[in-house]
Write a protein that holds these residues in place. Structure first.
Motif, mmCIF file in Angstrom:
data_model
loop_
_atom_site.group_PDB
_atom_site.id
_atom_site.type_symbol
_atom_site.label_atom_id
_atom_site.label_comp_id
_atom_site.label_asym_id
_atom_site.label_seq_id
_atom_site.Cartn_x
_atom_site.Cartn_y
_atom_site.Cartn_z
ATOM 1 N N ASP A 38 0.865 -1.179 0.000
ATOM 2 C CA ASP A 38 0.000 0.000 0.000
ATOM 3 C C ASP A 38 0.904 1.232 0.000
ATOM 4 O OD1 ASP A 38 -2.014 1.881 0.280
ATOM 5 O OD2 ASP A 38 -2.284 1.486 2.428
ATOM 6 N N LEU A 39 0.997 1.883 -1.156
ATOM 7 C CA LEU A 39 1.891 3.031 -1.290
ATOM 8 C C LEU A 39 1.464 4.211 -0.421
ATOM 9 C CD1 LEU A 39 2.585 2.996 -5.130
ATOM 10 C CD2 LEU A 39 4.131 2.327 -3.291
ATOM 11 N N THR A 40 0.187 4.303 -0.095
ATOM 12 C CA THR A 40 -0.300 5.434 0.706
ATOM 13 C C THR A 40 0.166 5.342 2.163
ATOM 14 O OG1 THR A 40 -2.390 4.304 1.187
ATOM 15 C CG2 THR A 40 -2.318 5.737 -0.762
ATOM 16 N N SER A 41 0.661 4.209 2.573
ATOM 17 C CA SER A 41 1.115 4.071 3.964
ATOM 18 C C SER A 41 2.509 4.665 4.189
ATOM 19 C CB SER A 41 1.105 2.596 4.375
ATOM 20 O OG SER A 41 2.063 1.871 3.644
ATOM 21 N N PHE A 42 3.148 5.141 3.132
ATOM 22 C CA PHE A 42 4.486 5.725 3.249
ATOM 23 C C PHE A 42 4.411 7.237 3.126
ATOM 24 C CE2 PHE A 42 5.299 1.393 1.906
ATOM 25 C CZ PHE A 42 6.346 1.026 2.721
ATOM 26 N N ASP A 43 4.983 7.923 4.114
ATOM 27 C CA ASP A 43 5.026 9.382 4.093
ATOM 28 C C ASP A 43 6.377 9.907 3.621
ATOM 29 O OD1 ASP A 43 2.428 9.638 5.094
ATOM 30 O OD2 ASP A 43 3.146 9.433 7.164
ATOM 31 N N ASP A 44 7.400 9.075 3.704
ATOM 32 C CA ASP A 44 8.753 9.505 3.398
ATOM 33 C C ASP A 44 9.341 8.663 2.262
ATOM 34 O OD1 ASP A 44 11.172 11.012 3.981
ATOM 35 O OD2 ASP A 44 11.969 9.145 4.825
ATOM 36 N N ALA A 45 9.998 9.323 1.319
ATOM 37 C CA ALA A 45 10.586 8.616 0.176
ATOM 38 C C ALA A 45 11.692 7.662 0.610
ATOM 39 C CB ALA A 45 11.129 9.620 -0.839
ATOM 40 N N GLU A 46 12.441 8.021 1.630
ATOM 41 C CA GLU A 46 13.526 7.160 2.111
ATOM 42 C C GLU A 46 12.972 5.857 2.693
ATOM 43 O OE1 GLU A 46 16.858 7.594 1.874
ATOM 44 O OE2 GLU A 46 16.431 9.373 0.673
ATOM 45 N N GLU A 129 11.353 0.892 -9.198
ATOM 46 C CA GLU A 129 11.332 2.213 -9.849
ATOM 47 C C GLU A 129 9.910 2.606 -10.233
ATOM 48 O OE1 GLU A 129 13.863 4.330 -10.044
ATOM 49 O OE2 GLU A 129 15.048 2.850 -8.951
ATOM 50 N N VAL A 130 9.134 1.664 -10.738
ATOM 51 C CA VAL A 130 7.740 1.935 -11.102
ATOM 52 C C VAL A 130 6.929 2.304 -9.854
ATOM 53 C CG1 VAL A 130 5.605 0.857 -11.955
ATOM 54 C CG2 VAL A 130 7.768 0.534 -13.189
ATOM 55 N N LEU A 131 7.118 1.561 -8.781
ATOM 56 C CA LEU A 131 6.371 1.847 -7.550
ATOM 57 C C LEU A 131 6.760 3.200 -6.962
ATOM 58 C CD1 LEU A 131 6.400 -1.706 -5.954
ATOM 59 C CD2 LEU A 131 4.406 -0.483 -6.839
ATOM 60 N N LYS A 132 8.045 3.548 -7.028
ATOM 61 C CA LYS A 132 8.462 4.867 -6.530
ATOM 62 C C LYS A 132 7.868 5.981 -7.386
ATOM 63 C CE LYS A 132 12.922 3.595 -6.040
ATOM 64 N NZ LYS A 132 14.356 3.741 -5.780
ATOM 65 N N ALA A 133 7.804 5.774 -8.689
ATOM 66 C CA ALA A 133 7.197 6.781 -9.575
ATOM 67 C C ALA A 133 5.712 6.927 -9.280
ATOM 68 C CB ALA A 133 7.420 6.396 -11.036
ATOM 69 N N ARG A 134 5.023 5.839 -9.039
ATOM 70 C CA ARG A 134 3.595 5.902 -8.687
ATOM 71 C C ARG A 134 3.403 6.616 -7.354
ATOM 72 N NH1 ARG A 134 1.665 -0.140 -10.427
ATOM 73 N NH2 ARG A 134 1.686 0.259 -12.672
ATOM 74 N N TRP A 135 4.297 6.379 -6.402
ATOM 75 C CA TRP A 135 4.202 7.039 -5.108
ATOM 76 C C TRP A 135 4.389 8.551 -5.270
ATOM 77 C CZ3 TRP A 135 7.701 9.872 -2.118
ATOM 78 C CH2 TRP A 135 7.294 10.116 -0.810
ATOM 79 N N ARG A 136 5.392 8.960 -6.069
ATOM 80 C CA ARG A 136 5.636 10.388 -6.290
ATOM 81 C C ARG A 136 4.444 11.027 -7.004
ATOM 82 N NH1 ARG A 136 10.854 8.455 -7.407
ATOM 83 N NH2 ARG A 136 10.397 8.419 -9.635
ATOM 84 N N LYS A 137 3.877 10.347 -7.955
ATOM 85 C CA LYS A 137 2.720 10.876 -8.698
ATOM 86 C C LYS A 137 1.520 11.029 -7.766
ATOM 87 C CE LYS A 137 -0.012 10.037 -12.815
ATOM 88 N NZ LYS A 137 -0.289 9.132 -13.918
ATOM 89 N N GLY A 138 1.325 10.105 -6.866
ATOM 90 C CA GLY A 138 0.215 10.181 -5.918
ATOM 91 C C GLY A 138 0.424 11.247 -4.857
ATOM 92 N N ARG A 139 1.629 11.730 -4.668
ATOM 93 C CA ARG A 139 1.945 12.728 -3.637
ATOM 94 C C ARG A 139 1.763 14.157 -4.143
ATOM 95 N NH1 ARG A 139 2.381 11.338 1.305
ATOM 96 N NH2 ARG A 139 3.904 12.928 1.686
ATOM 97 N N ARG A 140 1.566 14.336 -5.439
ATOM 98 C CA ARG A 140 1.410 15.697 -5.985
ATOM 99 C C ARG A 140 0.117 16.330 -5.486
ATOM 100 N NH1 ARG A 140 3.084 14.468 -12.169
ATOM 101 N NH2 ARG A 140 5.268 14.103 -11.754
ATOM 102 N N PRO A 141 0.196 17.633 -5.210
ATOM 103 C CA PRO A 141 -1.017 18.324 -4.729
ATOM 104 C C PRO A 141 -2.030 18.523 -5.837
ATOM 105 C CG PRO A 141 0.925 19.779 -4.622
ATOM 106 C CD PRO A 141 1.366 18.457 -5.152
#
Length: 141
Positions: A38-46, A129-141
């Motif tokens: 669940d990508l939404t459970s992460f608040d920090d990229a690290e 890499e795909v999951l990190k890109a999806r996480w960054r895309k979901g974090r945009r305001p």
């Protein structure tokens, strides 16, 4: 030399078998983890990066070192073959070729372990890499 001759196959094949088992276990664990992540459970990229890349270093290390373990087995097998030829005092082509052919099986098994390891490592790295890109895309305001 007799101890090495009697146990070389067990040692090399056992080590490569163990490396293969560990690699497969880590690959299955990573695929199952990615499937239920669940990508939404992460608040920090690290934190996300650490979670996604867990066990990938072990898979890459196995892929990089399995050929060397196989090569070591081959070199020791050739050493034993030449030692046996030297001890017998007679050079028979058949005996020499059989000894060398049996020695090469260790290198072949090392490659059989390494090639899938590196394929799985690259596939898993791409998935991270795909999951990190999806996480960054979901974090945009």
């Amino acid at each position: 030399m007799e101890f090495l001759k009697a146990n070389l196959d067990f040692g090399v094949m056992g080590l490569l078998g163990f490396m293969s088992f560990v690699m497969i276990a880590f690959v299955i664990e990573r695929y199952l983890y990615f499937a239920r992540l669940d990508l939404t459970s992460f608040d920090d990229a690290e934190d996300l990066d650490l979670a996604l890349t867990r066990h990938l270093t072990a898979i890459a290390t196995i892929g990089a070192n399995a050929p060397y373990v196989g090569l070591l087995g081959t070199v020791l097998g050739i050493l034993i073959a030449f030692y046996d030829i030297g001890q017998s005092g007679v050079i028979e082509t058949t005996t020499m070729m059989i000894g060398l052919a049996l020695a090469l099986k260790a290198t072949a098994l090392g490659l059989v372990v390494a090639i899938p390891s590196l394929i799985f490592y690259n596939a898993l790295l791409r998935r991270t890499e795909v999951l990190k890109a999806r996480w960054r895309k979901g974090r945009r305001p």
